[in-house]
Design an enzyme around this catalytic site. Structure first.
Site, PDB file in Angstrom:
ATOM      1  N   HIS A  22       1.150   7.696  -8.352  1.00  0.00           N
ATOM      2  CA  HIS A  22       1.168   7.669  -6.719  1.00  0.00           C
ATOM      3  C   HIS A  22       1.244   6.159  -6.249  1.00  0.00           C
ATOM      4  CE1 HIS A  22      -2.826   7.856  -7.812  1.00  0.00           C
ATOM      5  NE2 HIS A  22      -3.065   7.596  -6.399  1.00  0.00           N
ATOM      6  N   HIS A  40     -13.306  13.865  -9.314  1.00  0.00           N
ATOM      7  CA  HIS A  40     -12.976  12.895  -8.432  1.00  0.00           C
ATOM      8  C   HIS A  40     -13.592  13.169  -7.180  1.00  0.00           C
ATOM      9  CE1 HIS A  40     -11.072   9.290  -6.940  1.00  0.00           C
ATOM     10  NE2 HIS A  40     -10.669   9.986  -5.596  1.00  0.00           N
ATOM     11  N   ASP A  83     -13.338   6.047  -3.449  1.00  0.00           N
ATOM     12  CA  ASP A  83     -11.820   5.851  -3.819  1.00  0.00           C
ATOM     13  C   ASP A  83     -11.268   4.690  -2.824  1.00  0.00           C
ATOM     14  OD1 ASP A  83      -9.258   7.364  -5.044  1.00  0.00           O
ATOM     15  OD2 ASP A  83      -8.734   6.910  -2.759  1.00  0.00           O
ATOM     16  N   ARG A  84     -10.411   5.088  -2.019  1.00  0.00           N
ATOM     17  CA  ARG A  84      -9.988   3.828  -0.973  1.00  0.00           C
ATOM     18  C   ARG A  84     -11.083   3.168  -0.264  1.00  0.00           C
ATOM     19  NH1 ARG A  84      -5.706   2.579  -3.309  1.00  0.00           N
ATOM     20  NH2 ARG A  84      -5.116   1.340  -1.452  1.00  0.00           N
ATOM     21  N   TYR A 126      -1.779   1.654   0.554  1.00  0.00           N
ATOM     22  CA  TYR A 126      -1.483   1.703  -0.736  1.00  0.00           C
ATOM     23  C   TYR A 126      -0.546   0.470  -1.096  1.00  0.00           C
ATOM     24  CZ  TYR A 126      -3.745   5.912  -2.500  1.00  0.00           C
ATOM     25  OH  TYR A 126      -4.754   6.871  -2.769  1.00  0.00           O
TER      26      TYR A 126
END
Length: 292
Positions: free
Chosen positions: A152, A272, A107-108, A212
């Site tokens: 988001h 996920h 992910d990030r 983000y």
């Protein structure tokens, strides 16, 4: 469960002016750095890290702005750019004596790993990304009603102030929604681990939003520049994803092939949070990557 990985030693490692990363380390041998995703901490790697430590030096940090790592105030777009966070990772590995290392991110963390591979090809020997597209491609495939799955992303892309206030109004509901919606096997994140994640996120709202926000601005600029210059990942790359391409109408393998000539792309039936839901599968793919 505590907020640490059993058998791992913990260090606070300075990586930049005023920024130290909370880092778990175990094992000996070639180094691999594991980067966590949202809304988690390094603890998400607990199963995978324990296995890899049998024959590797495994380095698991909390990214800047997350977990128990430092959370500098957002003073500009570079504070939480993936370029800055990638430089943190290279400095971290060097602090443990590793000029070259394998790198896996979820992910990030996968976006940070991607940027590290582009910016520091002499340092990153192997690269794995879990359930993510490069930032530029991610925005390109988000359109129409299908973009609702990434709501988001749009919220936290807004200027400082409103996103932070909205999330702070009920942070457990906000962050908990992703833990609930993105998982196929809820038992993979037990209550005590969930509590660690939610507690860490409550303490990191401004820095998470800044991370983000960077992905809607400076990170896009960096990817666009690399694409224009033909900069590509030079090391072996493994990508493991849910079948988002089929769901949202794009060819995930082709998007990744535009960035590397040495790609192994896999889809998984796990949710996920695949390093927790299907650790044996992720371990197998990472070990295969490390032999290439």
């Amino acid at each position: 469960m505590s907020n640490g990985i059993p058998g791992f030693a913990y260090h606070r490692v300075p990586v930049a002016d005023g920024v130290a990363l909370n880092t778990a380390v175990a094992g000996t041998g070639p180094a691999i750095v594991l980067l966590h995703g949202f809304p988690q901490t390094h603890l998400m790697w607990r199963h995978v890290a324990a296995d890899l430590a049998a024959d590797h030096t495994v380095i698991c940090p909390d990214l800047r702005g997350y977990g128990a790592s430092d959370k500098p105030a957002e003073t500009g777009p570079d504070t939480y750019s993936k370029r800055t966070m990638a430089a943190d990772v290279v400095a971290l590995a060097r602090a443990f004596g590793h000029e070259r290392f394998a790198l896996a991110g979820h992910d990030r963390g996968a976006l940070v790993a991607f940027r590290a591979g582009l910016d520091h090809p002499a340092a990153v020997t192997h690269l794995a990304g879990l359930d993510v597209l490069p930032t530029l491609d991610m925005w390109d495939v988000m359109h129409g009603v299908s973009a609702a799955v990434g709501w988001h992303l749009y919220l936290m892309a807004q200027p400082p102030g409103l996103p932070e206030k909205m999330i702070a109004a009920d942070p457990d509901a906000f962050f908990g929604a992703f833990l609930d919606q993105w998982i196929k096997n809820p038992a993979a994140i037990p209550a005590e681990t969930r509590a660690v994640y939610l507690s860490a996120c409550r303490e990191a709202i401004p820095s998470i939003v800044a991370d983000y926000r960077a992905s809607a601005g400076i990170d896009v600029a960096h990817d666009t520049d690399d694409r224009a210059r033909g900069n590509r990942l030079r090391m072996p790359v493994t990508v493991i994803q849910q079948d988002w391409g089929a769901a949202l109408g794009y060819d995930a393998t082709a998007l990744w092939q535009a960035w590397t000539d040495d790609l192994h792309h896999h889809t998984t039936t796990a949710g996920h949070f695949m390093a927790e839901e299907a650790p044996a599968e992720i371990i197998r793919h990472l070990r295969d990557l490390l032999t290439r």
